[in-house]
Design a protein around this motif. Structure first.
Motif, mmCIF file in Angstrom:
data_model
loop_
_atom_site.group_PDB
_atom_site.id
_atom_site.type_symbol
_atom_site.label_atom_id
_atom_site.label_comp_id
_atom_site.label_asym_id
_atom_site.label_seq_id
_atom_site.Cartn_x
_atom_site.Cartn_y
_atom_site.Cartn_z
ATOM 1 N N GLU A 248 0.848 -1.198 0.000
ATOM 2 C CA GLU A 248 0.000 0.000 0.000
ATOM 3 C C GLU A 248 0.881 1.245 0.000
ATOM 4 N N ARG B 94 2.224 5.156 -1.265
ATOM 5 C CA ARG B 94 2.487 5.920 -2.487
ATOM 6 C C ARG B 94 3.919 5.664 -2.962
ATOM 7 N N GLY C 147 -1.154 0.271 -4.137
ATOM 8 C CA GLY C 147 -1.257 1.669 -3.746
ATOM 9 C C GLY C 147 -1.207 2.620 -4.930
ATOM 10 N N GLU C 148 -0.939 3.886 -4.610
ATOM 11 C CA GLU C 148 -0.884 4.943 -5.623
ATOM 12 C C GLU C 148 0.495 4.955 -6.283
ATOM 13 N N THR D 162 2.911 6.751 -9.288
ATOM 14 C CA THR D 162 3.076 7.928 -10.141
ATOM 15 C C THR D 162 4.392 7.831 -10.891
ATOM 16 N N HIS E 36 -0.506 7.161 -12.403
ATOM 17 C CA HIS E 36 -0.646 8.572 -12.768
ATOM 18 C C HIS E 36 0.624 8.966 -13.533
ATOM 19 N N TYR F 205 5.595 11.039 -1.614
ATOM 20 C CA TYR F 205 5.883 9.623 -1.787
ATOM 21 C C TYR F 205 6.136 8.964 -0.441
#
Length: 455
Positions: free
Chosen positions: A7, A9, A33-34, A36, A76, A103
């Protein structure tokens, strides 16, 4: 696998081959998780090797070398914006447009950029180009399509040599200027450097070694030629600056990381070091921008500009970002690269510059089909094949097992009395092109081999 590691970022700075492969592995190994990805170019990740090969030959358009995603990354994408800094205290990546991207874990895959011509006014002349990006390759291909009277290539490393090969295949006149004693000598040493020099001249290249370009000349803003250190002059419509690469680390200045012109230092698990030698657990690095220790090469810190290394190291970094400590693994892949030029396929395993001796292990220089083995302090450290790549797996095994140098007889076409000579790897300071491998670090007295799991 720890739920905490899957999980949060993760930010990847560098929308490159290494960045994309790392993103794929993160998702494949359960990161939910996120995610980028940040890239300074407006393009999604693309393949760079074709830029100096197929694209310059007009066989492939520059905009068709994109890298397909092997697995969905659900990320993203922030493209066309440069990372300008890093705040390790707040865990933010600073972007050139003023945005801050938070992050929990960070992967640095910012790679390299082409080293520019050092004189800005001359570099701005119309006709002075570099080859690193899609835009670079597209512009040069257009110039070659227009049929220039002569192309000047400054630097005879792999990129410069491949550009010269493309020019000759197109039937264009080309001059190559190299400060060192031969093409490719900074990567392959003296034996294959001398072979490369003969090869280029046999294909009509006006090869000038032991000289530098002192100035590029122009008229009305357009390139007209160059002056060399030996007093000669060359008329040219196009000059391609192939002086090696610059690692993209400036944005990490004052962050406390061990980042500099040689790259970002990390451990064998791709965790970045601080400037005081402390390993981080939330910042990782992979690809051309990384400097890492390798036990096969006496723990020297390697910085490799190789496609295969970028992929393998990115996969290790991504795995270690989401794996608990006992399940993390080291990056121990034997370096490998390839080049296609002047009708030959050149492939390598190991690190040829990590050597003191060399021998033609199979074939012959005269036939143009050979394998050259490299040794350092009595063990095999590399092998380079010319139109004989099927043997490289055998030599890779010898490298991994720290086999003695010179290699034992075995191949049917091995010379009866192989000659062992110095590898003649020059000091990078005598080259006009940058080395594709840089080695710096401690030399312990213990020799290690890579042990592969059975099955």
């Amino acid at each position: 696998m720890s739920g905490e590691l899957t999980e949060g970022r993760i930010v990847i700075v560098g929308a490159s081959l290494a960045g994309l492969r790392a993103a794929e592995v993160l998702r494949a190994e359960g990161f939910a998780g996120e995610l980028t990805l940040i890239g300074d170019e407006p393009h999604p990740p693309y393949d760079r090797p074709p830029l100096s090969k197929q694209v310059l030959l007009g066989k492939v358009p520059a905009d068709s070398v994109g890298l397909p995603a092997r697995h969905p990354v659900n990320a993203h994408w922030k493209l066309g914006v440069r990372a300008s800094g890093l705040d390790p205290d707040t865990k933010d990546v600073l972007l050139a447009d003023g945005e801050r991207v938070p992050y929990d874990r960070l992967l640095i895959t910012t790679g390299t950029r082409a080293r520019p011509w050092p004189h800005p006014e001359e570099a701005r002349l119309d006709g002075v180009l570099t080859v690193r990006t899609i835009g670079d390759a597209g512009r040069l291909a257009e110039r070659l399509d227009a049929g220039p009277r002569r192309v000047l290539v400054i630097g005879a490393g792999f990129t410069g040599s491949e550009i010269a090969s493309a020019c000759r295949e197109r039937g264009l006149e080309v001059t190559v200027a190299e400060r060192g004693p031969a093409p490719l000598v900074g990567a392959l040493g003296g034996t294959l450097g001398a072979f490369a020099a003969r090869l280029q001249r046999a294909h009509g290249v006006d090869l000038r070694c032991g000289v530098t370009v002192t100035s590029l000349t122009g008229s009305n803003g357009r390139l007209t030629g160059a002056e060399l250190s030996d007093g000669s002059r060359i008329e040219a419509d196009v000059a391609v600056v192939a002086l090696g690469a610059v690692r993209n680390t400036e944005w990490l200045a004052d962050t406390g990381l061990a980042a500099g012109p040689r790259g970002v230092a990390c451990d064998a698990g791709c965790r970045a070091f601080t400037m005081y030698g402390i390993v981080t657990d939330d910042v990782f690095v992979a690809g051309d921008v990384a400097r890492f220790p390798h036990p096969l090469f006496e723990y020297q810190m390697l910085a490799l500009e190789h496609w295969g290394n970028a992929v393998a190291q990115a996969e290790v970094a991504a795995h270690n970002m989401v794996a608990p400590g006992p399940q993390r693994r080291p990056h121990l892949t034997v370096p490998a690269f390839w080049s296609s030029q002047f009708g030959l396929n050149i492939k390598s395993v190991g690190v040829p510059t990590f050597s003191d001796q060399v021998t033609v292990a199979q074939g012959s220089v005269e036939d143009g089909r050979l394998v050259v083995a490299y040794g350092y302090r009595g063990r095999i450290t590399a092998a380079v094949s010319v139109n004989r790549s099927k043997w490289l797996e055998h030599y890779q095994h010898l490298i991994e097992t720290a086999a003695p140098f010179p290699p034992e007889p075995g191949a049917a076409d091995r010379p009866k009395s192989p000659m062992v000579v110095p590898s003649d790897v020059p000091d990078p300071k005598v080259l006009s092109h940058g080395p594709t491998v840089a080695l710096t670090g401690h030399l312990p007295d213990r020799r290690l081999a890579v042990v592969r799991p059975a099955g």
